[in-house]
Motif scaffolding. Structure first.
Motif: not given
Ligand SMILES: [Mn+2]
Ligand SMILES: [Mn+2]
Ligand SMILES: [Mn+2]
Ligand SMILES: [Mn+2]
Lengths: 447, 447, 447, 447
Positions: D364-376
Motif C-alpha cells: 500500500g502507501a508508505r507515506p513520507i514524513a514531511f515534518g512540521s509546518f510553519q504557523s499559518a
C-alpha cells in the motif's frame, strides 16, 4: 559535478577502505567518481599509506581512471567535495579497548556503542564531528555528509542539532544484514519482501510483509527459532525470548540482545574479557586489523581480501556506496538510515534523529512514516532517545552532572557507586580526547 | 449527603484503619460523617473484628456520634456510599513476602511496588479493583473512589482506562513526607513554600519555591547533604548523587533510590533478606502488624497508638482524609495525587494517569500544568509510564508475552533467563490470585 | 518588599486608573503598597495629570499613606518596581478608530482585538512591550509584569517568546464578567460554582460544576436562553445557537460571537459605523472618556465615579489588583489568566501562551490542566493560536508576506483583493507606529 | 491472484469509466486483469449499460481478453475482488446541483467538495461507503479499496476510522495535474523533480526540489506569475498573492483559492450561478456528460473520446490505475494519496487521514514524513482537518448540533442565521439520502 564526483573520506586509513573502494568501483557507471581523498591524522599516517596504496591499486585494476589522494590535511580533502564520508575513530582501537575493558573490569557491559563505552565514544567523537562540519560549511557547503562513525545515531543527531547541518545521513550495516538473513530464512529474495524499520541506531525494530501485502514477521520469527540469524558478526548469538517477539510482532535488531538478554550478554562478554586468549571485541579486531594491514602491504593485492568480511562491518561500506549512488542518481532505493524524524516515528519529537526505512534519492532521505509503537517498545525507545540527547548535551557542554545522568539512565549501567567510579575512570583514561571535561578531569586527578 | 457522609473502606481490616479514623475524627467539623463501613474478606475477618472494634472505640471517645459497621459483604458497604477508600492487599502480607523474597532469591530487587514484586502486586490487584468499580457503578455511581491500594499509580490508571470510572484519586504518603521534611530542613513552615510535583506514583520529582517566588530547590538539596531526609521510613537511606540532583534542579522521590542507586539498594535488601533476624520489609511489617493487632485487642485503647507510625505508611490516611474533606468542603487544598494527566505532564499522553500537584476541591483534582521535563527525566518517566501500561494490559488480558515484556523493560529486573525464571516462579506462587493467567500457569506447572 | 510594594503603571493616564486605585485601596491590608508610579508618554501628559491628581485624591481619602507619582520617564518608574502593570494604547483611541473604521469601510469586521484591527493593534503594541521588557530586565528584574494591554493574549505570548521574560500574566475582564453573570443566572454565589476555562484570550470556553461535582454547564446554557447574559458591555448581544452550545457542552466567551455569528455581528457593526450619531466603539469610548476626564477634573471627586463602569472594561482593574494581591499574599485565588500553557491545553504546544483557569499565588500562575477539546473547538483554537503566532512574528520581523498570511487566515477577514487593500491602507494609516514595516510602507506610498 | 486480477468498480456507470479502461489497457502487461465488474444502482442502470458496452468495446479493440461484467448487484461484483474502486455519486449530479445552487442562492460558495456542498456530499456518501466496507469484510476481505469518491479525504478517513478498514487509498487528480504543469513551467521533465506534498485532500501544499537537491519551489512560483498553471480545469483561474506563496515557500493546491481568494472565487461562482447560459459547475458537467453518453452510444467508438478530458477529472483514473498497478507489481511509485498519517504530518494526529507524497507498492502507501509546518499553514491545516472530523462524526451520528458546528467552523460558510438556513434547506433538499438525519428533517419540515 560535471567534472565527476569528488569523494572525501575522513578516517581514510581505516581497514574498511578497500570495501568502500570495491563499492565505488561496482557502482562507477551510475556514480562517476573522478577523485577520492583519503584523509587521516598523524597517528594514522602509516595505515593511511598502506591502505591508500591498496585503494589506488584497486582502481588501477578497474576500467576506471580514478585518482586516490592521501592527505593529513582535512581542509584540502574537503575543498569542493561532493560527498564526505566519515569512518574515523577518535583514539583509535586503543580507546575502544578502554571503552570495553574498563566497564567490564567492574562487571558491566563494555561495548563499542552501548553502555558506558558507547557514551564515551560519543563524548570523544561529537566534538570532532562538529569541527568537521564547521570546515564543511566553509569548504563544501553543498556536500552530503555520509556518516559511518559510531555511535552513528548520536553523531548524526549532534550534526543536525548542534552543528546545524542538515545534509547528513547516518549509516549502519545492521539492517542490511538483517534483510539479507531473513529473506534467506524464509526462502525469498530481498525483492520479494517489504521492510519497515523504525527506532534509533542500534535500537530499532522492523516488520516485514510479502508482495501480497501479508505480514510475514511472524513467519520469520518462527524460522529464527529453528535457525537463528540476522545478527551481525560482532554480537554474540543469544536468541530473544520468542514470546516477547511474538507479542511485539516485530523483529528487534541484534543489539537489542544487550537490553533483552542483559544477563547472558554480560556473562558472555565477561568470559571473553577474562580469557587472555580471547579478549574483548576491540582486542580481537586489533588482531584482525593487523592481519589485514599485513595483507594490504602486498603490492600485488588489488582486490578486497576475503578476510575483511570477518571484520564485522561487512556491508557497511556497501550501504554507504549505495546511499551515495542513490542520492547522485536519484534512485529512490529503500535504505535504513539515521535521519531527522520529521514525524516518521511519532513517539519521538519531530526534530530527533531516528533510524528508519527511507527512500534515498536526490534530495536525501525520505523517511517512511511508521506510526506509533505499542507501550513496551515506545517506553524503551523514548528512554533510549532521551539517553542519547543527554549524552550529546554532555558531550557538547562537558557537564559532569549530565554525564552522570546519562550513566544513570543507561540501562546497561547498573546505577550506583560503581557506575560513578567507571565514569570517573573513563574520564581520566580518555583525558586526551575529552577537552570539554578538562576541568572535571583535573579535579578527579587531584582527588 | 444531607443525612451525613457515608464512607466505605475496602480492606477495612488493615492495621492502618485507626489512622484513618483519627483523620476523620480530626476533620469531623468540615466532614460530617454519619457512618463508616469497614469491609474485608473472609481471610481478614479476624483482623477486621479487632481493628473495627478499636475504630468504634475511637469514635466513641470523640464528641461525634458515628457508627462503624463491619461487614464481609462488599455490596452492602458500597450501597449509597459517598466516598469509597481502598486499602486492601490481595493475598495479604504473605503475598508480599513472596513478591519480595522470590526476586531477592535470584539476586534481584524484591519490593512491594517496584520491580518484579510491584508488577505482581498489580497483576493481583487490578482485576479486583475492576470488580469493585463494577459494583460501584451499580451501587454508588456518584461516589468518589479514593485509592490507597498499591501500586497506586497503576491501579488508579487501570480504574480509569479499563474500568472507565473517572471519579477516582490515587494517594500516597511520599509527597506528604517530603514536604514535611524539606520545609523543616530549611527552617520554613510548609505554608511558606510552594511545591510543584510531577511524574507518576513512586516516580516523581518536585521543585520548590518560596513566597518571594525564588526557587529554593537547590537550597534544599544542599541541606539534604548535611542532613539527609525526606525519605519514607521503608526506603533505605542512601543519598542520591548530589551532582545529579543539581543538574536536574529537582528533588526525586525516595523510591528513585531504586533506580538512581540500584547497586546499593540491592545490596542492602539482600543483606536484610539473608539475615534471618531481619528479613525483608514484609516480614518486618508482619511483626509490626502482629504487635499492632495485639495492641488493638486492648479494650481500653481508644486512640491511635504511637507504634502505628513505625508501620511506614504514616500520613497515608491523613492524606486520604484531607483529600476527602477537600472534595466535600471544596477546600482547594494542594495535594499530590494520581489523576488523569489532561496535559499536566506534556511528556506523557493526556489520558495517562500521572502523580502531580493538584488542587483538590468539589470537582476532584485540578492538576497543575507542570511543563516538559529535560531529557534524562523525560526518558525515565516515559519508560516507567509505558512499563506501567504494559503491566496493566498484561494484568487485564493475562498475556504472558506482555508480562515478559514488562519484566524486560522494568529497570530493576536484569533481563534474561533468570528474569524469566522469576516471572514463572511468581506466576506459580501467586496462582490463587491470578485467574487471568490460569492457562499459562497450568502450562508452567505441567512442564 | 519590606518597605512596601512599588507599583508602576505604564499608560497611567488611562481613564481606567481610578478603578485600579480603588482595587488597590480595597486590598491595602493584604497588599501594603507604598508608592504608585503612573507613567505615560508626552501625548498623554494632560490626561495623566488629570487622572493622576484624581488618583492621589482617592488615596488621600483612604486611611492609607500612598504617594502617587506621575512621570513621563518610564525608566524612573520601573526602577525597583515590584509589579508593573501595562494599560497603554499605542496611538491612543485615534488609532483604534482607524482599526475599526478602515475595515468597516470595506465591509469587514472592525474591532479592537479581533480581525484586521486586532492584528494592527498587535503590530503597534508588540514592539513597545518588548522595549518595556528590555527596561525591566535592567531596572526591576524581579518584578511581575501584569499585562492588561490588548490584544492581551498575543502581547503576553510575545513577552515570553520574543522578550524571554517569564514573570508575566495577561489579564482580561471577560471571564470575570461571565462568572458573575452565570452564577446569578442560576441563583448561586460564585463560591458555589467551580469554573474551568481554557483557550486563548478572547477565544476561550468554559465548563461549570457545582459543589456536588455535577456539571451545570447545560443548566446555565438553558437559562441563558431565557435571559441572555455573561457578555461584556462592548459586545453586541446576539445569542449563540443553542444547538451548538449544547453539542459542545461548554460556554464560549462573548467574543466568540464574532466567529459563531459573523453575519449578524458584522451587520450590527456596519449599522453603528454608518450611523453618524453612533459611530464605532472607539468613537463611543472617546465620548465616554471625554466625559470621564471632565469628571476627573473636579477637585472634590475622590472616589471612582459610577460612569466608569460604562467604559466597558469593568472588573479589568479589579482582576489585576486581585492578581497582584494573590501573588503578593500567596492567596491561590482562581483567576483566568494568559500564561504559558505548559500542557494545560494539550491541543496547543507547551510553550504557547493560553488563557486558562489558574491558581494565582506567590509563584505566579499555576494553570489547571484542562485536557483535550473535541474536534470543532480544537480546530478553532489551533487556527486562532497559529494566527496569533503568525501575527506576532510579523509584528517582530515586519515581514509583509507574514502580515498577508495573518490577514488571510484570520476568520473575520474574507480573503482576497479587498483584504489586501485593507492591509495596505492600515499600514499607511498607522505608519507612525509601525517602524518595522517602514520599507513596505514606503513602497506602498510610492506606488 | 493467480487466475488474473478481478476489479470491481462501484459507480461503474460513470462517464469516467472509459478513462479507467484506457488506464487498465495501457498497464495490462504489469497488471494482468481477468475481469472487470461495473456496478451501479437502479437509477444509473441506463448509463451503466451505455458506458459498459463502450468499455467492453475498448477491451475488445485491445490485444487483451478481458470481460467487462455489468451488474446492479454490488455483492456479486465484490465477491473475491482484488481491487475495488469507488466513483459513485450519491444522488447523482442532481444532488450536486443542489449542493452548489442552494448555498449560492444565499450568497455563499457552493462547491462539490468545499463549503456547505462538500459537507453535504460527505453526509450523503459516508453512510454508503461504510455499507460497502461491511460488504467487503464479508466478500473480499483481502481487497484494496481505491477510493475516488469525493470528498475523498473525509470518505477515506471515515473508512478507516468508522469502517475500521485499513486497506484503502484515496485518490485525487489535483497533485497529478500540478506536477505535470509545474515541471513543464520550468522546462523539466517530471523525473527531474522531486515533490513533497502534505496536507489533506483538496487542501495540501508542496515543495519541489531538483536532482541536485536544490529547492526550486521559488523558481516555480516565479514562473507561475508570468504563466499561471497547475490548476485543475474546474477551479477558476485566480492567482494567489505571490507575497504569500513566497513567505510559505510552498505551492498550495488549486482548491486553496477558495480559502486564499474567497472574495474573487465567490464573485466568479455567483456570476456563473446567475447567468442562465452558464450555470454552476454541476450544470455544466451535466451538459458535458449528456454529450459524452451520446458519444458512448456510438457502437463504433472503442477508444476514450477526446471530449472526456474536458470533464475535469482528467488523470483521476490514470492515478487510480497507476496506484493499482503499483500495488500489484510493487512498483514503489511516488503518488500523492489520502492515507493514514502515522506521523507523516506531525501537526495532525497519527490516526488522521492525510494526503501526502507516498511510495506505493505491494503493502500500500508508505507515506513520507514531511515534518512540521510553519504557523499559518499549521493553523489552516488543523482547522480543516478538525472540520473534517466534525463532519464525519455528524455524518455517522446524524447529530444536528455537530452539523451546525461543522457549518460554523467551515471557512467558506459565513456563520450566522443564513448559514443555519442553508443547513436546514440542504437537509430537506437531500432528505432522501440522509436517513441519519431523519428525525431532525421531520422536525424542520413540521416547523
Ligand atoms: Mn552500526
Ligand atoms: Mn505510596
Ligand atoms: Mn479582554
Ligand atoms: Mn480531487
Amino acid at each position: 559535478m560535471s567534472k565527476g564526483v569528488k569523494i572525501a573520506t575522513i578516517g581514510g586509513g581505516s581497514s574498511y577502505t578497500p570495501e568502500l573502494m570495491e563499492g565505488f568501483i561496482n557502482r562507477y557507471e551510475e556514480l562517476p567518481i573522478s577523485e577520492i581523498w583519503l584523509v587521516d591524522i598523524e597517528d594514522g599516517k602509516e595505515k593511511l599509506e598502506k591502505v591508500g596504496k591498496m585503494a589506488q591499486r584497486m582502481w588501477d585494476a578497474s576500467p576506471y581512471d580514478v585518482k586516490v589522494h592521501l592527505t593529513l590535511d582535512r581542509r584540502e580533502a574537503l575543498k569542493d567535495a561532493d560527498f564526505v564520508t566519515t569512518q574515523f575513530r577518535v583514539g583509535l582501537l586503543d580507546a575502544r579497548v578502554k571503552d570495553e575493558r574498563i566497564p567490564l573490569s567492574h562487571g558491566m557491559v563494555g561495548q563499542e556503542t552501548n553502555g558506558a563505552g558507547g557514551i564515551f565514544k560519543a563524548f570523544r567523537t561529537i566534538p570532532v564531528i562538529l569541527s568537521i562540519v564547521e570546515d564543511m560549511k566553509e569548504l563544501c557547503p553543498n556536500a552530503w555528509l555520509i556518516n559511518f562513525t559510531n555511535p552513528a545515531g548520536m553523531v548524526t543527531d549532534a550534526i543536525i542539532r548542534y552543528g546545524e547541518w542538515e545534509k547528513v545521513l547516518g549509516l549502519c550495516n545492521v539492517p542490511v544484514g538483517a534483510m539479507m538473513a531473513e529473506s534467506e530464512l524464509i526462502g525469498k529474495s530481498q525483492d520479494e519482501l517489504v521492510y519497515a524499520f523504525a527506532g534509533i541506531n542500534h535500537f530499532h525494530w522492523h516488520r516485514v510483509k510479502d508482495l501480497q501485502g501479508n505480514d510475514v514477521t511472524s513467519e520469520i520469527i518462527d524460522k529464527m527459532y529453528s535457525n537463528d540469524s540476522g545478527i551481525p558478526a560482532n554480537i554474540h548469538d543469544i536468541p530473544f525470548f520468542i514470546e516477547q517477539l511474538k507479542q511485539m510482532n516485530m523483529i528487534p535488531c541484534g543489539y537489542h540482545r544487550y537490553y533483552y538478554r542483559t544477563e547472558e550478554m554480560l556473562q558472555y562478554m565477561l568470559e571473553e574479557y577474562n580469557d587472555p586468549n580471547v579478549g574483548t571485541r576491540a582486542q580481537q579486531v586489533k588482531q584482525t586489523e593487523a592481519e589485514l594491514f599485513e595483507l594490504y602491504k602486498n603490492p600485488d593485492l588489488n582486490y578486497k581480501p576475503e578476510q575483511l568480511a570477518k571484520r564485522g562491518g561487512a556491508h557497511y561500506s556497501d550501504a554507504a556506496c549505495e546511499t551515495i549512488a542513490s542520492i547522485y542518481a536519484n534512485k529512490n532505493t529503500h535504505i535504513v538510515v539515521s535521519t531527522k524524524n520529521n514525524g516518521a516515528v511519532p513517539d519521538l519529537a519531530p526534530d530527533d534523529v531516528v533510524e528508519v526505512s527511507a527512500y534515498i534519492g536526490a534530495t536525501g532521505a525520505r523517511p517512511i512514516a511508521f506510526g506509533s509503537f505499542q507501550s513496551a517498545e515506545r517506553g524503551w525507545l523514548q528512554l533510549m532517545k532521551n539517553m542519547e540527547l543527554c549524552v550529546e548535551e554532555a558531550a557538547v557542554t562537558g557537564d559532569y552532572g549530565l554525564a552522570l545522568q546519562a550513566f544513570t539512565i543507561n540501562p546497561l549501567i547498573p546505577s550506583g557507586e560503581t557506575a560513578k567510579r567507571v565514569l570517573d575512570e573513563l574520564l581520566i583514561a580518555h583525558k586526551k580526547y575529552l577537552p570539554q571535561f578538562a576541568g572535571k578531569i583535573a579535579e578527579l586527578e587531584a582527588a
